[in-house]
Scaffold this motif. Structure first.
Motif, short mmCIF file in Angstrom:
data_model
loop_
_atom_site.label_atom_id
_atom_site.label_comp_id
_atom_site.label_asym_id
_atom_site.label_seq_id
_atom_site.Cartn_x
_atom_site.Cartn_y
_atom_site.Cartn_z
N ALA A 130 0.92 -1.15 -0.03
CA ALA A 130 -0.06 0.05 -0.05
C ALA A 130 0.76 1.28 0.12
O ALA A 130 1.97 1.36 0.57
CB ALA A 130 -0.77 0.00 1.28
N PRO A 131 0.51 2.48 -0.51
CA PRO A 131 1.14 3.58 -0.57
C PRO A 131 1.20 4.11 1.00
O PRO A 131 0.45 3.76 1.60
CB PRO A 131 0.32 4.60 -1.41
N VAL A 132 2.23 5.18 1.05
CA VAL A 132 2.40 5.56 2.35
C VAL A 132 1.90 6.76 2.42
O VAL A 132 2.18 7.94 1.51
CB VAL A 132 3.97 5.48 2.71
N LEU B 68 9.91 -1.61 13.39
CA LEU B 68 10.56 -2.64 13.50
C LEU B 68 9.28 -3.66 13.56
O LEU B 68 8.43 -3.75 14.85
CB LEU B 68 11.21 -3.22 14.38
N ARG B 69 8.73 -4.31 12.75
CA ARG B 69 7.59 -5.42 12.65
C ARG B 69 8.07 -6.76 13.56
O ARG B 69 8.91 -7.44 12.97
CB ARG B 69 7.00 -5.61 11.56
N LEU B 70 7.71 -7.05 14.86
CA LEU B 70 8.01 -8.24 15.68
C LEU B 70 6.74 -9.06 15.58
O LEU B 70 6.19 -9.29 16.40
CB LEU B 70 8.44 -7.97 16.87
N GLY B 71 7.03 -10.06 14.16
CA GLY B 71 5.62 -10.96 13.99
C GLY B 71 4.61 -10.08 13.40
O GLY B 71 4.62 -9.08 13.03
N ASP B 72 3.32 -10.71 13.86
CA ASP B 72 2.15 -9.98 13.35
C ASP B 72 1.37 -8.96 14.14
O ASP B 72 0.48 -8.63 14.11
CB ASP B 72 1.17 -10.97 12.66
N TYR B 73 1.92 -9.21 15.36
CA TYR B 73 0.83 -8.55 16.39
C TYR B 73 1.80 -7.67 17.66
O TYR B 73 1.60 -7.19 18.58
CB TYR B 73 0.29 -9.57 17.49
N PRO C 247 -0.31 -8.89 5.55
CA PRO C 247 -1.05 -9.10 6.73
C PRO C 247 -1.93 -10.48 6.79
O PRO C 247 -2.11 -10.92 5.79
CB PRO C 247 -2.03 -7.83 6.83
N PRO C 248 -2.07 -10.77 7.89
CA PRO C 248 -3.21 -12.22 7.88
C PRO C 248 -4.44 -11.73 7.56
O PRO C 248 -5.07 -10.43 7.39
CB PRO C 248 -3.49 -12.17 9.46
N SER C 249 -4.86 -12.41 6.64
CA SER C 249 -6.11 -12.24 5.81
C SER C 249 -7.53 -12.51 6.53
O SER C 249 -8.53 -12.18 5.98
CB SER C 249 -6.27 -12.92 4.46
N ILE C 250 -7.42 -13.34 7.74
CA ILE C 250 -8.70 -13.91 8.36
C ILE C 250 -9.21 -12.77 9.01
O ILE C 250 -10.40 -13.00 9.45
CB ILE C 250 -8.35 -15.06 8.91
N VAL C 251 -8.56 -11.90 9.53
CA VAL C 251 -8.91 -10.76 10.39
C VAL C 251 -8.66 -9.46 9.97
O VAL C 251 -7.71 -9.34 9.22
CB VAL C 251 -8.52 -11.01 11.91
N ARG C 252 -9.20 -8.27 10.61
CA ARG C 252 -9.02 -7.15 10.26
C ARG C 252 -7.48 -7.01 10.71
O ARG C 252 -6.87 -7.40 11.80
CB ARG C 252 -9.89 -6.04 10.85
N ASN C 253 -6.83 -6.06 10.19
CA ASN C 253 -5.50 -5.77 10.34
C ASN C 253 -4.75 -4.31 10.95
O ASN C 253 -5.34 -3.69 10.30
CB ASN C 253 -4.45 -6.14 9.32
N PHE C 254 -4.17 -4.30 11.83
CA PHE C 254 -3.57 -3.12 12.34
C PHE C 254 -2.17 -2.89 12.55
O PHE C 254 -1.41 -2.35 13.15
CB PHE C 254 -4.18 -2.64 13.95
N GLN C 255 -1.38 -4.17 11.93
CA GLN C 255 0.29 -4.21 11.96
C GLN C 255 0.51 -3.53 10.62
O GLN C 255 -0.34 -3.37 9.50
CB GLN C 255 0.38 -5.61 11.89
N SER C 256 1.89 -3.26 10.59
CA SER C 256 2.33 -2.57 9.15
C SER C 256 3.92 -3.27 9.13
O SER C 256 4.26 -3.86 9.86
CB SER C 256 2.68 -1.18 9.59
N PRO C 257 4.16 -3.14 7.72
CA PRO C 257 5.68 -3.85 7.45
C PRO C 257 6.79 -2.99 8.24
O PRO C 257 6.53 -1.86 8.52
CB PRO C 257 5.75 -3.80 5.99
N THR C 258 7.78 -3.56 8.33
CA THR C 258 8.92 -2.94 8.90
C THR C 258 9.37 -1.81 7.95
O THR C 258 9.48 -1.90 6.78
CB THR C 258 10.27 -3.91 9.03
#
Length: 1008
Positions: free
Chosen positions: A739-741, A900-905, A848-859
């Motif tokens: 996605a764009p920033v 820094l993304r430390l896993g999905d959560y 991001p995980p596709s089965i739930v809404r997501n609030f995580q971002s890539p590193t």
């Protein structure tokens, strides 16, 4: 039968909101309208310009492939639609909050090359964007994505989750099943096998349904699913009265629309009227598809609810992972689906300057069109305050909001690190206040009236009090602002021009208020007239301003500037324009005492009235002309390049030349050296002795500062653009692009030019016999430019007539990598005068995980470096009289952000601004040091139904270390105060985690 607690659908109501931005001088006006009605899509109309280019930056957008039809279309699950209007710029950022069932907010944000328009939506939508009309209007039609009996997942019990159906308004009953049996004597219909019963907006499916047609009673057994626009309820057995919409469902699982609430109950009853009863119910917003127990839930033995009234829960427990944590024998909560008065979630924080900070807001729903928020702010080591915010909507086009705040500093011990510009400790008043607000409404003859107000009690208010900052960027902008501005006026626009009347008051937060100029009022108008079949364009601009201030020269200034513009194209090889302008400016002063810049031998420069200098003439005129021409061309070639996901490359070389001529302009310039200080009474070193006064007469703003020019500039730009394969050229499915920033998420000094362009996957092939597939959108991979100039009449650097050289490079070869470099090089002295460079890179392989809404971002990593040479204009030849104005403090700053993304959560962010130079504050010398540091930690639940954020911020002047923490439950709200601005780099927006349309969030404001 309707089961649910959602807001009732409006019948035959049209809701609209309008926002108009008025620019100064020649900037365009932008109008935003949001309109919704029964059975129609919500429509957002943005008033721009007829020729504006539209770039759809919404993830997954589908740009148009034909010259006609919509500019783009798509669907979004991210909660927002983002468009970039290239070449159209609004004067300032603005936000419009609307009470629309689909659209919640529309935001306009000016950028260097255009304007970003962001439409925030309350639920997943499909949309289409029209091309600009002849009037420059861009229509964004937004449709909700609801469909009848659509399977969207599974419940915790493993049953299919059904989406709500589309409202129909019909009252007849329709039954469909594998087998039907009718008993004429009892007028009863028995249906078995995949039964579907529909009546109006309500749909019932089950293995078996017995329907009493006389009494309109239905009993359903086996895999019962009851859906209507307000809820989807599943259970083992249901008894329904279709006439009065009463009944019950046993072993019920209910999904409430549109808030994504989930309710499980042993028995769910809907009684006569808007009354509900829940036995052994469990409520939550955590929906993990049956993978695990909900992270949090609220359970009650018996719950009775009256809509538009209250709900009563007996023996309530708050549970974590289905384990009771808190118990309340009797709990009452409001069940009003409209806005309702009450306390909002408090905000908490702690810092070394403020001590413990506690803000408690109270929301007051005054009427359907007005509301207010009142909050107390307790800072145990600094102050006690109260804040009031009033919002109103008078009509579709008239609305406003005003805020007032008062703080008492009696409990404060000292200034604790807050310094004046000269480095001395600040003198803080005991009573402090702030006033802010805006109003907009239609006026006479199709004109628009507006009012913007912003004023504070003292110069250091915005630097010390953080209640009004919504993000790190706005916090920095408020703490470093030079003026607050209050203005009111009327503007009337038409197709070829506009006219405006405005009064503006400026509060100077650095120099003495006595010499701050006020515009009382400003009248201006512009009109453009095409001539000779559009081959020639005539433009007339006029302005009259009454400048006033307490001390120093002030009075009337009138300015008239007619202009002729001749654009031309010599085939495809050459294009350009030639324009000529004459300008007449007249002054009539009501006060002739001069205002001077005081340059002390040691200390900080300041402005003051200067009775030591000769008084100015009461009447003065200035006449000048201007000639401007530009000429350019483009050379291009296309290559095949099947690497890095590309198919074609296009290389362009774009030379350009411009010429500007302004004749000699004379203004009186004064330079008076004050006597040495002798220690006599009344002497102020650096103010009326041991200093030099510098003044230029008749200098109110940039129009008065027009100077002599005979300047020729020439430059070269080269670009490399890449295009991905079309559907016909592609041999396989492309991976989704990131996605764009949002440019607001960048570190403070990083240019938006460092961001790579967003390119979606290849267009699908056309259907047989259909239109050809849309071409893929090209994106810029490399841009390099060099610009130089030569003044024919005067030297620019030393004795040389040649200017410095500007060099710019932009590299965005990949969707996840961007680099910019811009510098100004002094050829005469062979040194760098200014430089800015930035790097942006993010993790390309994470999805991001596709089965739930997501609030995580890539590193994500963003870093920038800015440098401006001290006394950068010293090398410019100038009379000795002007030399005091050429002193300037340089910039040598490194800014960065790292997520820094430390896993999905789990995620960690570090933000910083670092000063690399040695500086002097008062009499103290400070070496390289951090200006700001922010440490942020976010923990997200697996089902994305709760988030914990904690952060520490370390700032200078005022010296403060602030700690904040916030705990958010999806659908219920937040406790504490977020350390993270919405959408900050590395943090996905949290707008989805707020319940929309209820409380002050529906109208915006400080407490959303």
């Amino acid at each position: 039968m309707r089961l649910g607690w959602a807001v009732p659908h409006a019948r035959h109501v049209v809701v609209g909101s309008t926002l108009v931005l008025v620019a100064a001088a020649a900037a365009p006006a932008a109008e935003v309208r949001v309109l919704s009605g029964p059975g129609a899509a919500s429509t957002v109309t943005v008033g721009a310009e007829p020729g504006v280019a539209i770039e759809d930056r919404t993830p997954g957008a589908k740009p148009a492939g034909a010259p006609s039809g919509p500019a783009s279309s798509g669907e979004t699950f991210t909660g927002e639609i983002t468009l970039f209007l290239s070449g159209f710029t609004v004067p300032r950022p603005a936000v419009i909050e609307v009470a629309d069932p689909v659209v919640s907010t529309v935001r306009l944000f000016p950028e260097a090359a255009g304007t970003t328009v962001t439409v925030f939506v309350r639920q997943p939508v499909t949309y289409s964007v029209s091309r600009p009309s002849a009037l420059g209007e861009i229509r964004i039609e937004v449709h909700t994505k609801t469909r009848p009996l659509t399977v969207v997942g599974v419940t915790p019990r493993g049953r299919p989750r059904i989406a709500k159906p589309k409202p129909t308004g019909e009252t007849e009953v329709a039954v469909d099943a594998e087998s039907l049996a009718y008993d004429q004597a009892s007028n009863t219909l028995t249906a078995r096998g995949g039964v579907t019963l529909t009546r109006g907006d309500t749909t019932l499916t089950a293995d078996e349904v017995v329907f009493d047609r006389t009494n309109q009673l239905a009993e359903a057994r086996g895999h019962v699913v009851l859906s209507d626009p307000q809820a989807t309820v599943q259970g083992d057995f249901a008894h329904l009265n279709l006439d009065d919409e009463s009944g019950w469902v046993e072993n019920a699982d209910a999904d409430m629309h549109p808030g994504e609430y989930f309710l499980r109950a042993g028995r769910l009853d809907k009684k006569g009227g808007p009354q509900y009863s829940v036995a052994h119910g469990v409520f939550t917003t955590c929906q993990c598809g049956g993978l695990e127990l909900p992270s949090w839930s609220i359970a009650g033995r018996q719950t009775d609810i009256t809509l538009q009234g209250k709900g009563i829960v007996r023996h309530m427990t708050f549970r974590v992972k289905d384990v009771p944590v808190f118990y309340f024998p009797y709990f009452v909560f409001p069940a009003n689906t409209q806005r309702e008065s009450g306390f909002l979630m408090p905000r908490l924080g702690y810092s070394n300057r403020r001590g413990f900070q506690y803000e408690q807001p109270f929301f007051w729903a005054i009427s359907k069109s007005t509301d207010a928020t009142i909050a107390t702010d307790l800072e145990s080591a600094a102050r006690i305050g109260i804040i009031g915010e009033y919002r109103y909507t008078l009509s579709r086009e008239a609305r406003g909001a005003f805020t007032a705040a008062y703080y008492n500093e009696n409990i404060r011990g000292n200034t604790k690190g807050t310094l004046e510009p000269d480095g001395t400790p600040a003198d803080i008043p005991e009573s402090r206040f702030a006033l802010a607000g805006h109003h907009f409404s239609p006026f006479v003859g199709g004109s628009k009236f507006y009012l913007d107000m912003f004023a504070v009690s003292d110069d250091l208010f915005l630097r010390e009090i953080n209640t009004f900052a919504f993000s790190n960027r706005s916090d920095l902008a408020l703490r470093s602002t030079r003026f607050t501005t209050s203005r009111t006026g009327v503007v009337k626009a038409w197709g070829e021009g506009y006219a405006a009347v405005e009064t503006a008051y400026y509060q100077d937060l650095i120099d003495p208020q006595e010499v701050a100029l006020e515009k009382l009022p400003r009248i201006e108008a512009e009109h453009t007239l095409p001539l000779l079949g559009d081959r020639l364009v005539a433009h007339l601009a006029g302005q009259a301003i009454d400048y006033q201030r307490e001390q120093g020269y002030a009075g009337l200034r009138a300015d008239l500037a007619p202009e002729l513009l001749l654009p031309f194209h010599l085939g495809r090889a050459l294009h350009g324009s030639l324009s000529g302008q004459v300008r007449e400016t007249a002054y009539h002063l009501t006060d002739t005492e001069q205002v001077a810049l005081v340059v002390p031998e040691v200390g900080t420069r300041r402005f003051r009235a200067a009775p030591e200098l000769p008084r100015l003439d009461t009447d003065h005129t200035r006449e000048l002309g201007q000639i401007h021409g530009q000429l350019g061309t483009e050379l291009a070639r296309v290559f095949t390049f099947r690497h890095l996901g590309l198919e074609k490359l296009r290389h362009t070389i774009e030379p350009e030349m411009q010429y500007l001529f302004v004749p000699q302009v004379g203004r009186p310039i004064f330079d008076v050296k004050l006597p040495k200080c002798t220690g006599a009474s009344g002497e102020k070193p650096g103010n009326n002795c041991d200093a030099t006064l510098f003044s230029e007469a008749f200098l109110f703003d940039d129009r008065d500062a027009i100077n002599r020019r005979n300047f020729l500039s020439y430059g070269l730009t080269t670009r490399l653009l890449g295009r991905g394969p079309t559907a016909a050229e592609s041999t396989g499915a492309a991976a989704p692009a990131p996605a764009p920033v949002d440019p607001e998420t960048l570190p403070q000094g990083l240019s938006a030019g460092a961001l790579p362009d967003f390119v979606g996957p290849p267009a699908p092939p056309a259907a047989a016999g259909g239109a050809p597939p849309a071409p893929t959108v090209p994106r810029e991979l490399v841009r390099a430019s060099i610009l130089h100039g030569y003044d024919l009449s005067r030297p620019l650097v030393g004795s040389s007539h040649a200017s410095d050289i500007d060099v710019g490079v932009r590299l965005t070869p990949l969707d996840y990598l961007g680099l910019t470099y811009n510098t100004t090089v002094g050829v005469e002295q062979r040194e760098i005068r200014g430089l800015s460079t930035g790097l942006f890179v993010r993790e390309p392989w994470w999805t991001p995980p596709s089965i739930v809404r997501n609030f995580q971002s890539p590193t994500t990593v963003g870093i920038s470096y800015r440098f401006i040479q001290s006394d950068v204009n010293r090398s410019a030849p100038s009379p000795a009289l002007e030399s005091p104005l050429l002193n300037s403090v340089g910039v040598n700053e490194l800014d960065g952000s790292f997520y820094l993304r430390l896993g999905d959560y789990l995620g960690f962010t570090f933000l910083s601004r670092y000063e690399l130079s040695t500086s002097t504050v008062g009499t103290a010398t400070v070496g390289p040091h951090f200006l700001e540091r922010d440490y942020l930690l976010r923990l997200i639940s697996r089902c994305n139904c709760w988030v914990i954020q904690a952060g520490v911020s370390d700032k200078t002047n005022p010296d403060e270390r602030l700690f904040r923490v916030q705990f958010t439950l999806f659908g219920l709200g937040s406790f504490g105060r977020t350390p993270v601005p919405p959408g900050f780099v590395g943090f996905a927006p949290l707008a989805q985690m707020r319940r929309q349309g209820v409380g002050p969030a529906a109208l915006g404001g400080l407490y959303q």
